[in-house]
Design an enzyme around this catalytic site. Structure first.
Site, mmCIF file in Angstrom:
data_model
loop_
_atom_site.group_PDB
_atom_site.id
_atom_site.type_symbol
_atom_site.label_atom_id
_atom_site.label_comp_id
_atom_site.label_asym_id
_atom_site.label_seq_id
_atom_site.Cartn_x
_atom_site.Cartn_y
_atom_site.Cartn_z
ATOM 1 N N ASP A 189 0.873 -1.171 0.000
ATOM 2 C CA ASP A 189 0.000 0.000 0.000
ATOM 3 C C ASP A 189 0.914 1.226 0.000
ATOM 4 O OD1 ASP A 189 -1.681 2.132 0.551
ATOM 5 O OD2 ASP A 189 -2.856 1.052 2.056
ATOM 6 N N GLU B 93 -9.965 -3.453 15.882
ATOM 7 C CA GLU B 93 -8.783 -4.134 16.410
ATOM 8 C C GLU B 93 -8.174 -3.443 17.616
ATOM 9 O OE1 GLU B 93 -5.828 -5.596 13.739
ATOM 10 O OE2 GLU B 93 -7.275 -6.026 12.189
ATOM 11 N N HIS C 175 -5.377 0.008 1.330
ATOM 12 C CA HIS C 175 -5.848 -1.324 1.714
ATOM 13 C C HIS C 175 -6.939 -1.246 2.774
ATOM 14 C CE1 HIS C 175 -3.129 -0.737 5.134
ATOM 15 N NE2 HIS C 175 -3.772 -1.719 5.717
ATOM 16 N N GLU D 134 1.815 2.326 13.151
ATOM 17 C CA GLU D 134 0.730 2.270 12.169
ATOM 18 C C GLU D 134 -0.346 1.402 12.796
ATOM 19 O OE1 GLU D 134 -1.771 1.243 10.347
ATOM 20 O OE2 GLU D 134 -0.751 0.176 8.734
#
Length: 427
Positions: free
Chosen positions: A104, A205, A384, A196
């Site tokens: 990406d 998450e 992505h 990230e």
């Protein structure tokens, strides 16, 4: 008011609500091992392997002098590592996830540019990379002149990260720690945190919690966090092609009336959030801010539940098929002011029609000292992360200038904090 889960509606005269749970199975195309969930692992602390540091006090390991200052009070016990965590970390040992993220270019090149743009904060300083994965961001920081980089990851991908560091001749600068941020020990304060951490719909998450933990454990006052801010947006959308492809297909199949399949087709296609790409042409209104995050000040408790009220006005007459969510993150220095991203004119997330001054995912604001921004907007080049869509079972016809209002609540699942519950109300 309709019962939770009942997504039928006959227009905007009534009120409706829906509760859904965002789990790994709720993303079409994701594997049961979280294979498509793009988040760095940070969890269970397995046995040390291949010379990786695990739970050691790395300043002792480096033979550095102990600080003579009074040590801080002992931290609270870290949260336990659950079976869900173990499965999550295990999934990030798979190279395919890291390949997808590194390929990406919008993501990876924006991070590299942000690190180089903040080289004056990094050069000669100590950095922690939270959820380092293959170690690429740690290496960018070393290339920017960092004195030392602690690359922390709980997944077994840390073994490969150590080999990558070694192959690039950076073993004296980049120290890979195999374990959770909540568990590993670093016996010095750090100047910079890079991570990230963003998931689908920004908060899926829940990796931001580990960034907050690293900040509270190690970051010096006034230290740099990259990215520094994040903003989650939502907007109603019209997507007739998707509806036609998934539902209307069943009206006639090879000349056979299979419309009896349509109800179950709606349930299978739309009962769960969908991670997919849409364009700016699908968006019916200006977006609204769901949550703005300042990584310097946000508390872990704020992630338990995010509640936002919204009020949209449709820019056109069209069938409304649901709501889309996307996010921006920005990379500003510790002395920079956060962007004014809560106004309608600036929530464009890089889109040409919503924010004509920006182009692409990688954008600098008009003032050169302002932040670099990475966007996942429908009008930015694809990433992505794509966009997250919550579809209605049946479209709702809206008129131009019609008001669409309600609330959205995003909350961590009590069963597994890495999952997200979404509660939508609209009228």
């Amino acid at each position: 008011m309709q019962s939770p889960g009942d997504y039928s509606s006959n227009g905007f005269n009534g009120e409706h609500h829906r509760e859904i749970e965002l789990k790994e199975k709720h993303f079409p195309g994701l594997t049961s091992s979280f294979g498509g969930a793009k988040k760095r692992s940070r969890g269970v602390a397995p046995e040390p392997r291949d010379g990786l540091s695990n739970g050691v006090r790395v300043s002792d390991k480096l033979g550095e002098e102990k600080s003579l200052e009074t040590p801080p009070p002992p931290p609270k016990s870290p949260p336990p590592c659950t079976d869900f965590d173990v499965a999550y970390f295990h999934s990030y040992a798979h190279v395919g996830i890291h390949e997808e993220m590194i390929k990406d270019r919008a993501r990876t090149e924006t991070y590299r540019e942000a690190i180089m743009q903040h080289q004056s904060f990094i050069q000669g300083k100590v950095v922690v990379d939270v959820g380092c994965g293959t170690g690429i961001l740690s290496i960018f920081c070393a290339q920017a002149g960092a004195k030392r980089v602690y690359a922390v990851d709980a997944s077994d991908i840390a073994v490969q990260a150590q080999e990558v560091v070694k192959a690039n001749g950076l073993s004296d600068k980049v120290i890979v720690l195999h374990g959770r941020v909540e568990d590993v020990e670093i016996d010095e304060e750090v100047d910079v945190i890079v991570s990230e951490w963003m998931g689908y719909m920004l908060l899926y998450e829940s990796m931001l919690g580990s960034v907050i933990t690293a900040r509270d454990r190690w970051l010096k006052p006034g230290g740099l966090i990259l990215p520094s801010h994040a903003t989650l947006y939502m907007a109603p959308i019209s997507h007739p092609d998707r509806y036609s492809h998934s539902i209307d297909f069943w009206r006639s199949v090879y000349g056979i009336d299979m419309s009896a399949m349509m109800q179950i087709a709606k349930q299978c296609a739309f009962e769960e959030p969908s991670v997919e790409l849409i364009s700016g042409e699908n968006v019916l209104t200006w977006p609204e801010v769901v949550k703005h995050i300042d990584c310097q000040t946000i508390k872990i408790q704020e992630l338990d539940s995010v509640i936002a009220n919204y009020k949209f006005k449709s820019m056109m007459r069209a069938p409304m098929h649901g709501f889309a969510f996307w996010f921006d993150v920005e990379f500003s220095g510790p002395t920079s002011s956060p962007s004014k991203s809560t106004s309608a004119s600036s929530v464009a997330s890089g889109s040409s029609s919503m924010s004509p001054s920006r182009e692409g995912n990688q954008k600098k604001r008009s003032n050169p000292s302002d932040a670099l921004v990475l966007s996942t907007s429908p009008e930015a080049p694809p990433t992505h992360w794509e966009q997250t869509i919550v579809y209605f079972y049946d479209p709702i016809d809206v008129e131009q200038d019609q008001v669409i209002e309600g609330s959205v609540t995003l909350s961590q699942s009590k069963e597994n904090r890495r999952f997200m519950n979404i509660h939508l109300e609209y009228s």
